[in-house]
Design an enzyme around this catalytic site. Structure first.
Site, PDB file in Angstrom:
ATOM      1  N   GLU A   1      41.936  40.123  50.870  1.00  0.00           N
ATOM      2  CA  GLU A   1      43.354  40.503  50.698  1.00  0.00           C
ATOM      3  C   GLU A   1      43.722  41.619  51.671  1.00  0.00           C
ATOM      4  OE1 GLU A   1      43.234  41.093  46.438  1.00  0.00           O
ATOM      5  OE2 GLU A   1      43.023  38.930  46.145  1.00  0.00           O
TER       6      GLU A   1
ATOM      7  N   LYS B   1      41.908  45.072  41.448  1.00  0.00           N
ATOM      8  CA  LYS B   1      42.989  44.914  42.438  1.00  0.00           C
ATOM      9  C   LYS B   1      44.106  45.931  42.157  1.00  0.00           C
ATOM     10  CE  LYS B   1      41.720  40.078  42.733  1.00  0.00           C
ATOM     11  NZ  LYS B   1      41.787  39.000  43.681  1.00  0.00           N
TER      12      LYS B   1
ATOM     13  N   SER C   1      37.032  33.234  41.817  1.00  0.00           N
ATOM     14  CA  SER C   1      37.312  32.560  40.543  1.00  0.00           C
ATOM     15  C   SER C   1      36.081  32.424  39.645  1.00  0.00           C
ATOM     16  CB  SER C   1      37.957  31.191  40.795  1.00  0.00           C
ATOM     17  OG  SER C   1      39.196  31.371  41.462  1.00  0.00           O
TER      18      SER C   1
ATOM     19  N   ASN D   1      36.701  43.824  40.236  1.00  0.00           N
ATOM     20  CA  ASN D   1      37.775  44.301  41.122  1.00  0.00           C
ATOM     21  C   ASN D   1      39.109  44.177  40.397  1.00  0.00           C
ATOM     22  OD1 ASN D   1      39.535  44.855  43.198  1.00  0.00           O
ATOM     23  ND2 ASN D   1      39.187  42.922  44.293  1.00  0.00           N
TER      24      ASN D   1
ATOM     25  N   GLU E   1      32.912  35.669  49.834  1.00  0.00           N
ATOM     26  CA  GLU E   1      34.118  35.324  49.089  1.00  0.00           C
ATOM     27  C   GLU E   1      34.958  34.335  49.895  1.00  0.00           C
ATOM     28  OE1 GLU E   1      35.057  38.365  45.923  1.00  0.00           O
ATOM     29  OE2 GLU E   1      36.043  39.098  47.699  1.00  0.00           O
TER      30      GLU E   1
ATOM     31  N   GLY F   1      41.261  34.111  43.418  1.00  0.00           N
ATOM     32  CA  GLY F   1      42.476  34.110  42.603  1.00  0.00           C
ATOM     33  C   GLY F   1      43.131  32.745  42.497  1.00  0.00           C
TER      34      GLY F   1
ATOM     35  N   HIS G   1      37.792  43.273  52.023  1.00  0.00           N
ATOM     36  CA  HIS G   1      38.229  42.247  51.068  1.00  0.00           C
ATOM     37  C   HIS G   1      39.264  41.363  51.762  1.00  0.00           C
ATOM     38  CE1 HIS G   1      40.081  40.331  47.601  1.00  0.00           C
ATOM     39  NE2 HIS G   1      39.002  40.681  46.910  1.00  0.00           N
TER      40      HIS G   1
HETATM   41  C1  PEP Z   1      38.144  39.268  44.151  1.00  0.00           C
HETATM   42  O1  PEP Z   1      39.130  39.941  43.914  1.00  0.00           O
HETATM   43  O2  PEP Z   1      37.278  39.682  44.922  1.00  0.00           O
HETATM   44  C2  PEP Z   1      38.012  37.959  43.515  1.00  0.00           C
HETATM   45  C3  PEP Z   1      36.946  37.240  43.737  1.00  0.00           C
HETATM   46  O3  PEP Z   1      39.047  37.557  42.706  1.00  0.00           O
HETATM   47  P1  PEP Z   1      39.027  36.340  41.642  1.00  0.00           P
HETATM   48  O4  PEP Z   1      37.760  36.493  40.826  1.00  0.00           O
HETATM   49  O5  PEP Z   1      40.264  36.543  40.831  1.00  0.00           O
HETATM   50  O6  PEP Z   1      39.037  35.078  42.419  1.00  0.00           O
END
Ligand code: PEP
Length: 306
Positions: A152, A67, A266, A65, A220, A226, A150
């Site tokens: 976010e 983003k 992460s 992703n 997630e 992040g 997601h």
């Molecule tokens: C994501 O954007 O779905 C995500 C898991 O980000 P990160 O790996 O940076 O935590």
């Protein structure tokens, strides 16, 4: 609590002519059981389990992703990097999620092994909905996958469970594959509400026409996205198992057994091996690390678990 069984299935499974050793062993037990207890109703349960052993072989899935990142030049560099990684597409699905405006460039430049997806989609059809990107338009671009829900989007753009369900329904109606993201916030985890939240988020989508071919569930935990904080193997396995059990109860045993449940939060080159070894982790949704060369190492970790 889970540590004794965490690595059991993936490490013990050895496929010979498409039949797992688990299956051979289970069949032997069933034959013995039939011999001693003909007609027992327990036999149905045993056969059910053998059936499960037969279908349990989920193809690993990995998403990158990007983003809201990237310029044309950066996209070119990222794609050059992707094209240098080698993996077997028969054994691993890799989907890259660039921004909407970089979809065309990314899909034109990436080599054939990669699928391209969108980071979101509209809950409404094509029409007078200024600024929205409909699932019909996504399909028309020959993009096959979309992320939905997601954290976010939920956190910053007010996507409720209801909106997530509408998006999922319309995406599936337009034959897109959907990666549905669910997970608890830090406060919810600290208040021991993780299971409640996961159940609520699944309840919201369980009446959609779910199939294991068209849906991936991404667990997630919001606090891990992040943040550099990754779920421990115990936390990840426990959440994935909770999700799979609830899907079995509320959707179907077949869906629960075959749907890919991937972890996001992460993931990096250093923790991928350990997380992918978990019984119910079928891959990853990767954010930050998908913009770095270490994404190649993560691809290798997931590919070697298949
Ligand atoms: C994501 O954007 O779905 C995500 C898991 O980000 P990160 O790996 O940076 O935590």
């Amino acid at each position: 609590m889970y540590s004794s069984t965490l690595y059991s299935r993936k490490n013990s499974e050895c496929m010979i002519l498409g039949i797992s050793t688990d299956f051979v062993f289970s069949s032997f037990l069933v034959l013995q059981f039939c011999w001693f207890y003909p007609g027992s109703t327990l036999l149905c349960d045993v056969l059910d389990n053998v059936n499960m052993a037969l279908v349990t072989k989920r193809k690993p899935w990995l998403g990158g992703n990007w983003k809201s990142n990237g310029t044309k030049v950066q996209v070119q560099k990222l794609v050059d990097q992707l094209n240098s990684f080698k993996f077997n597409i028969e054994k691993l699905d890799v989907v890259i999620f660039p921004t909407f405006i970089h979809l065309h460039l990314t899909s034109a430049l990436t080599s054939q092994g990669y699928a391209i997806g969108t980071q979101s989609c509209s809950a409404t059809k094509s029409g007078a909905y200024t600024g929205e990107i409909s699932t019909e338009a996504i399909k028309d671009l020959e993009i096959g996958t979309t992320l939905i829900g997601h954290s976010e989007r939920r956190q910053y753009y007010g996507e409720t469970d209801d909106v997530v369900a509408k998006k999922l329904k319309i995406a599936l109606e337009n034959s897109l594959c959907a990666v549905v993201c669910i997970g608890e916030t830090l406060q919810e985890r600290e208040e021991s509400k993780t299971t409640e939240v996961l159940h609520r988020q699944i309840d919201a989508i369980r009446d959609c026409p779910l199939s294991a071919q068209s849906v991936v569930i991404a667990y997630e935990p919001v606090w891990a996205i992040g943040s550099g904080k990754v779920a421990t193997p115990e936390q990840a396995q426990e959440a994935h198992q909770t999700i799979r059990h609830y899907l079995k109860e509320k959707v179907s045993a077949e869906f629960a057994e075959n749907v890919r449940i991937v972890y996001g939060g992460s993931v990096n080159a250093g923790n991928a091996d350990c997380l992918i070894a978990l019984e119910d982790v079928d891959g990853f949704l990767v954010g930050g690390a998908s913009l770095k060369p270490e994404f190649g190492t993560i691809i290798q970790s997931v590919a070697s678990a298949s």
